[in-house]
Each structure stands twice: as structure tokens, then as C-alpha cells.
Design a protein around this motif. Structure first.
Motif, PDB file in Angstrom:
ATOM      1  N   GLN A 126      44.726  38.699  53.210  1.00 43.20           N
ATOM      2  CA  GLN A 126      43.297  39.399  52.699  1.00 43.20           C
ATOM      3  C   GLN A 126      43.699  40.010  51.304  1.00 43.20           C
ATOM      4  O   GLN A 126      42.858  39.850  50.215  1.00 43.20           O
ATOM      5  CB  GLN A 126      43.199  40.770  53.567  1.00 43.20           C
ATOM      6  CG  GLN A 126      42.471  40.335  55.002  1.00 43.20           C
ATOM      7  CD  GLN A 126      42.331  41.670  55.777  1.00 43.20           C
ATOM      8  OE1 GLN A 126      42.949  42.815  55.579  1.00 43.20           O
ATOM      9  NE2 GLN A 126      41.448  41.560  56.651  1.00 43.20           N
ATOM     10  N   SER A 127      44.928  40.567  50.899  1.00 40.10           N
ATOM     11  CA  SER A 127      45.347  40.912  49.559  1.00 40.10           C
ATOM     12  C   SER A 127      45.288  39.711  48.371  1.00 40.10           C
ATOM     13  O   SER A 127      45.350  39.748  47.327  1.00 40.10           O
ATOM     14  CB  SER A 127      46.580  41.454  49.569  1.00 40.10           C
ATOM     15  OG  SER A 127      47.728  40.513  49.874  1.00 40.10           O
ATOM     16  N   MET A 128      44.941  38.257  48.875  1.00 38.21           N
ATOM     17  CA  MET A 128      45.178  37.198  48.065  1.00 38.21           C
ATOM     18  C   MET A 128      43.572  36.528  48.073  1.00 38.21           C
ATOM     19  O   MET A 128      43.695  35.524  47.292  1.00 38.21           O
ATOM     20  CB  MET A 128      46.091  35.880  48.896  1.00 38.21           C
ATOM     21  CG  MET A 128      47.311  36.520  49.171  1.00 38.21           C
ATOM     22  SD  MET A 128      48.394  35.238  50.308  1.00 38.21           S
ATOM     23  CE  MET A 128      49.571  36.215  50.742  1.00 38.21           C
ATOM     24  N   ASP A 129      42.780  37.004  48.554  1.00 38.95           N
ATOM     25  CA  ASP A 129      41.511  36.708  48.577  1.00 38.95           C
ATOM     26  C   ASP A 129      40.653  36.603  47.574  1.00 38.95           C
ATOM     27  O   ASP A 129      40.152  37.794  47.164  1.00 38.95           O
ATOM     28  CB  ASP A 129      40.736  37.188  50.105  1.00 38.95           C
ATOM     29  CG  ASP A 129      39.348  36.368  50.375  1.00 38.95           C
ATOM     30  OD1 ASP A 129      38.969  35.572  49.607  1.00 38.95           O
ATOM     31  OD2 ASP A 129      38.810  36.856  51.316  1.00 38.95           O
ATOM     32  N   ILE A 130      40.640  35.935  46.670  1.00 39.19           N
ATOM     33  CA  ILE A 130      39.751  35.818  45.449  1.00 39.19           C
ATOM     34  C   ILE A 130      38.302  36.100  45.522  1.00 39.19           C
ATOM     35  O   ILE A 130      37.647  36.682  44.931  1.00 39.19           O
ATOM     36  CB  ILE A 130      40.003  34.733  44.357  1.00 39.19           C
ATOM     37  CG1 ILE A 130      39.656  33.418  44.788  1.00 39.19           C
ATOM     38  CG2 ILE A 130      41.784  34.960  43.910  1.00 39.19           C
ATOM     39  CD1 ILE A 130      39.650  32.206  43.850  1.00 39.19           C
ATOM     40  N   ARG A 331      45.708  40.403  40.327  1.00 39.02           N
ATOM     41  CA  ARG A 331      46.585  41.038  41.560  1.00 39.02           C
ATOM     42  C   ARG A 331      46.320  40.036  42.930  1.00 39.02           C
ATOM     43  O   ARG A 331      47.454  39.844  43.415  1.00 39.02           O
ATOM     44  CB  ARG A 331      45.939  42.668  41.996  1.00 39.02           C
ATOM     45  CG  ARG A 331      46.093  43.321  40.900  1.00 39.02           C
ATOM     46  CD  ARG A 331      45.466  44.678  41.108  1.00 39.02           C
ATOM     47  NE  ARG A 331      45.574  45.413  40.152  1.00 39.02           N
ATOM     48  CZ  ARG A 331      44.629  46.598  39.811  1.00 39.02           C
ATOM     49  NH1 ARG A 331      43.586  46.851  40.731  1.00 39.02           N
ATOM     50  NH2 ARG A 331      44.641  47.235  38.984  1.00 39.02           N
ATOM     51  N   ASN A 332      45.465  39.060  42.918  1.00 38.03           N
ATOM     52  CA  ASN A 332      45.291  38.242  43.987  1.00 38.03           C
ATOM     53  C   ASN A 332      46.287  37.353  43.917  1.00 38.03           C
ATOM     54  O   ASN A 332      46.955  36.812  44.867  1.00 38.03           O
ATOM     55  CB  ASN A 332      43.811  37.682  44.086  1.00 38.03           C
ATOM     56  CG  ASN A 332      42.843  38.570  44.858  1.00 38.03           C
ATOM     57  OD1 ASN A 332      41.689  38.527  44.378  1.00 38.03           O
ATOM     58  ND2 ASN A 332      43.119  39.623  45.527  1.00 38.03           N
ATOM     59  N   LEU A 333      46.392  36.685  42.795  1.00 41.22           N
ATOM     60  CA  LEU A 333      47.366  35.806  42.206  1.00 41.22           C
ATOM     61  C   LEU A 333      48.749  36.278  42.543  1.00 41.22           C
ATOM     62  O   LEU A 333      49.707  35.609  43.131  1.00 41.22           O
ATOM     63  CB  LEU A 333      47.235  35.422  41.136  1.00 41.22           C
ATOM     64  CG  LEU A 333      45.875  34.458  40.651  1.00 41.22           C
ATOM     65  CD1 LEU A 333      45.894  33.811  39.265  1.00 41.22           C
ATOM     66  CD2 LEU A 333      45.481  33.606  41.667  1.00 41.22           C
ATOM     67  N   SER A 338      53.934  36.389  44.891  1.00 43.17           N
ATOM     68  CA  SER A 338      55.231  37.265  45.254  1.00 43.17           C
ATOM     69  C   SER A 338      55.359  37.336  47.101  1.00 43.17           C
ATOM     70  O   SER A 338      56.428  37.198  47.357  1.00 43.17           O
ATOM     71  CB  SER A 338      54.755  38.734  44.971  1.00 43.17           C
ATOM     72  OG  SER A 338      53.926  39.235  45.543  1.00 43.17           O
ATOM     73  N   ALA A 339      54.359  37.051  47.644  1.00 44.89           N
ATOM     74  CA  ALA A 339      54.669  36.956  49.344  1.00 44.89           C
ATOM     75  C   ALA A 339      55.416  35.707  49.656  1.00 44.89           C
ATOM     76  O   ALA A 339      56.076  35.906  50.673  1.00 44.89           O
ATOM     77  CB  ALA A 339      53.217  36.969  49.943  1.00 44.89           C
TER      78      ALA A 339
END
Length: 373
Positions: A126-130, A331-333, A338-339
């Protein structure tokens, strides 16, 4: 590990793929960050900010020289990536279906292209979803665009000279953009209603204080497609929906359409005949105009007047809020890379679930199943 951040070359694109904030975070992971001079200028991020964050700033050739990962908002032509390490990753929104020739170019150049818009809609991503982060801003901006074109006030106003009635706003498509459009229109004081093909959105609409408009007892109401996206409606539902919408849309001052189906042309939600039933001075904002449009007669990059109704079809709506959209996109990228960052390898290492979903090219070939079928 060198990460290059390039200045966008697409017409009208003001966003940037990394901000000083994320550049500093990448440096903390152990990466070297190189930024093309002027990359963030249009979004309000000066070269000095990147330098203060520990990034080097120079021309495009210097940024690309030896780069292992190239970050972008929109995919650049492969010919402009000369100097990157063989097998370097390109991480961006790549529009793989419409830009197939460009994808083939990445393969020929030995670039490993990763399409961020194909990120699976699963909890850990979810935190990567552009798409979600940019659509959220699009829904907000759509209401502001409607207010700018609308010749009347949004809220009800009671004055000594009389009462101004609240504008009636109808949102068609209740995904991320639609929900934000509902919330924003409500904050501006409009009377808001909304519809979607997914019955589960009724509660979401009501939770925001809007009125749900749904066809009842007709096959096709579920409309839930793969990955949380809307699917196609049954013919019976389409007919019933058109009849219901025709009666409702004639009473509206503002209509905002947001419906998209991944990999296909945008569904037609509003016909020219329905536009003609609206009163002169009304406004329709078509957020799907670049994918064929939800509204008959809307045109990409234009505000068209049909039957006295303004059809607003701005291109690249997130870019019109470049500072915030860049902050969220970058931040998505960062969250994505980083994940998967492997400290021992000093670079990100993808797993199969996400790697197979977004990897378009590898080893000089196009490898994604949706592009090779």
C-alpha cells in the motif's frame, strides 16, 4: 549503489521522482544519489536542497554515469539513458500497454524496467502504490477545477439579500479519486451524491456524508474486478445505470467522473444527450479524459463547452499539484526500494510476488506475462 534522479522530459510534467527528503533517506541506506540539475525546480525543490541532503547535482550525463537505479515519474526514452550500468533498473510509471515501443527499447538497451503502476494492490504494498497517492490528489484538484469553472458558489449562503442554494455535485466512480472528490466537495459545502459499480462503496459514500445513487436488484451491481479495481458492468446493469443516471444528472450542477479499468479504454459514463439535459453553466470534470474519457465530447487538455455545459479535461492532473504529488510519489518509490533493501548486497532484491508483477524487461527481453501473451 548509485541512484540517478532525472529531470522529466514529458510535455507539461512538473513532478520529480525524488525530493531532498527521500534523497537523504536513500543516502542513509548507503546509496549514492545523483540528481540532474533542475530536476525538482518545477515542483519547488531547488538544486541546493538536494545538495544539502547529500546528493550530487550535475548534468544528465553525470547523473546517469554508472547509475544502478534510475528514478523517474514518466518513463524516458531508452536513448536518453546512455551511461547507466548494464542491467540498471528504471523505476517509474511506464504506461506499458500504450508505450509498448518504448518498453521494447528498454529491453534492447539492457534496462530492467519496473512499472510502478502495476504494483499489486496488496496490504504490504500500500505504501508503494503510486496510483492511489496520485489519484487522491487528482480527486481533490478535480473539485477545485470544477469550482474555478463554475459561475456560482458551492455552499448555501443565507444573506439579507436572500439565500444562495448549495451546488449539487455528483461523483461517478468511488475509488481513491472519487472518495477524495466527495470529501472535498462536502468541505466546500456542496450537496454531494455518488455512484459506483461496486456495492461495497455504498457505506464509504455514506460515511463521507454523501448520498449513494445505485441501481438495485439488477445483475452486475457487484462490479468488483481483480486487485480491488472496478470490473466491467453487465449489459443489464449498464442499461439500468444509464436510465438512473440520466434522471439524476439533469438535476446536478457539478459532475466529476473518475472511472478507469486497467488496461482498457475508460468506460463511457455520460453521453452527449445526458450533457444536454444539464442546465447551462454546469460543469463536468472528466478525470479519465486521457484514457478515452468517461464523458462524450471531452477532450484532453481542453475545456469544451457543449450545450452550455463546460467539459473540463485537464491532462496530468497530479502534475498541477507538483510539490505535493512529487512528495507522495517519491515516498512511494523510497518505500518500495527500502522495503527490499538487502544490507549485505548493498542493493534492493525483489521477491517473486512483487517482482513478477512490475518487472517488464530483463536480460535484454520483454518478460512480463501481460506483454508477451
Amino acid at each position: 549503489m548509485k541512484i540517478a534522479v532525472l529531470k522529466e522530459t514529458a510535455d507539461g510534467e512538473k513532478r520529480v521522482a525524488a525530493t531532498p527528503e527521500t534523497a537523504k533517506k536513500f543516502a542513509a541506506l548507503g546509496a549514492t544519489v545523483a540528481v540532474e540539475s533542475g530536476a525538482g525546480e518545477a515542483a519547488g525543490f531547488a538544486d541546493g536542497g538536494y545538495a544539502d541532503a547529500g546528493a550530487s547535482v550535475g548534468d544528465r550525463a553525470a547523473a546517469l554515469a554508472g547509475a544502478d537505479i534510475v528514478l523517474g515519474v514518466q518513463g524516458p526514452d531508452a536513448s536518453t539513458l546512455t551511461g547507466a550500468t548494464p542491467g540498471a533498473w528504471l523505476v517509474a510509471s511506464l504506461n506499458p500497454v500504450a508505450e509498448r515501443a518504448r518498453i521494447d527499447g528498454y529491453a534492447a538497451a539492457g534496462i530492467e524496467a519496473l512499472a510502478m503502476e502495476w504494483m499489486p494492490r496488496i496490504t504490504r504494498a500500500q505504501s508503494m502504490d503510486i496510483l492511489s497517492s496520485q489519484s487522491n490528489l487528482s480527486g481533490y484538484k478535480a473539485v477545485l477545477d470544477a469550482a474555478a469553472e463554475y459561475g456560482r458558489a458551492f455552499p448555501m449562503m443565507m444573506t439579507a439579500a436572500g439565500t444562495v442554494s448549495a451546488a449539487k455535485c455528483f461523483v461517478m466512480g468511488v475509488g481513491v479519486a472519487g472518495l477524495q472528490a466527495i470529501a472535498t466537495a462536502r468541505r466546500l459545502g456542496a450537496q454531494v451524491s455518488a455512484t459506483d459499480v461496486r456495492s461495497a462503496t455504498k457505506e464509504q459514500i455514506q460515511s463521507l456524508g454523501a448520498k449513494p445513487i445505485f441501481v438495485e436488484k439488477v445483475a452486475g451491481i457487484e462490479g468488483e474486478g481483480a486487485g480491488g479495481y472496478a470490473g466491467e458492468m453487465s449489459p443489464e446493469y449498464q442499461a439500468a445505470q444509464a436510465e438512473l443516471v440520466s434522471g439524476h444528472i439533469a438535476k446536478q450542477d457539478i459532475v466529476i467522473t473518475t472511472a478507469l479499468i486497467p488496461g482498457r479504454a475508460a468506460p463511457r459514463l455520460v453521453t452527449d444527450a445526458q450533457v444536454a439535459t444539464m442546465r447551462p453553466g454546469s460543469v463536468i470534470v472528466d478525470l479519465a479524459v486521457e484514457q478515452g474519457g468517461n464523458v462524450e465530447g471531452s477532450r484532453p487538455g481542453e475545456v469544451v463547452v457543449r450545450h452550455g455545459v463546460k467539459l473540463v479535461g485537464h491532462r496530468n492532473v497530479p502534475s498541477r499539484l507538483a510539490a505535493d504529488s512529487s512528495a507522495l510519489f517519491s515516498r512511494n518509490l523510497y518505500n518500495f526500494l527500502s522495503a527490499f533493501w538487502d544490507k549485505e548486497a548493498g542493493r534492493p532484491v525483489l521477491d517473486a510476488e512483487i517482482g513478477d508483477a512490475i518487472r517488464l524487461t530483463q536480460g535484454g527481453a520483454v518478460v512480463h506475462a501481460r506483454l508477451t501473451a
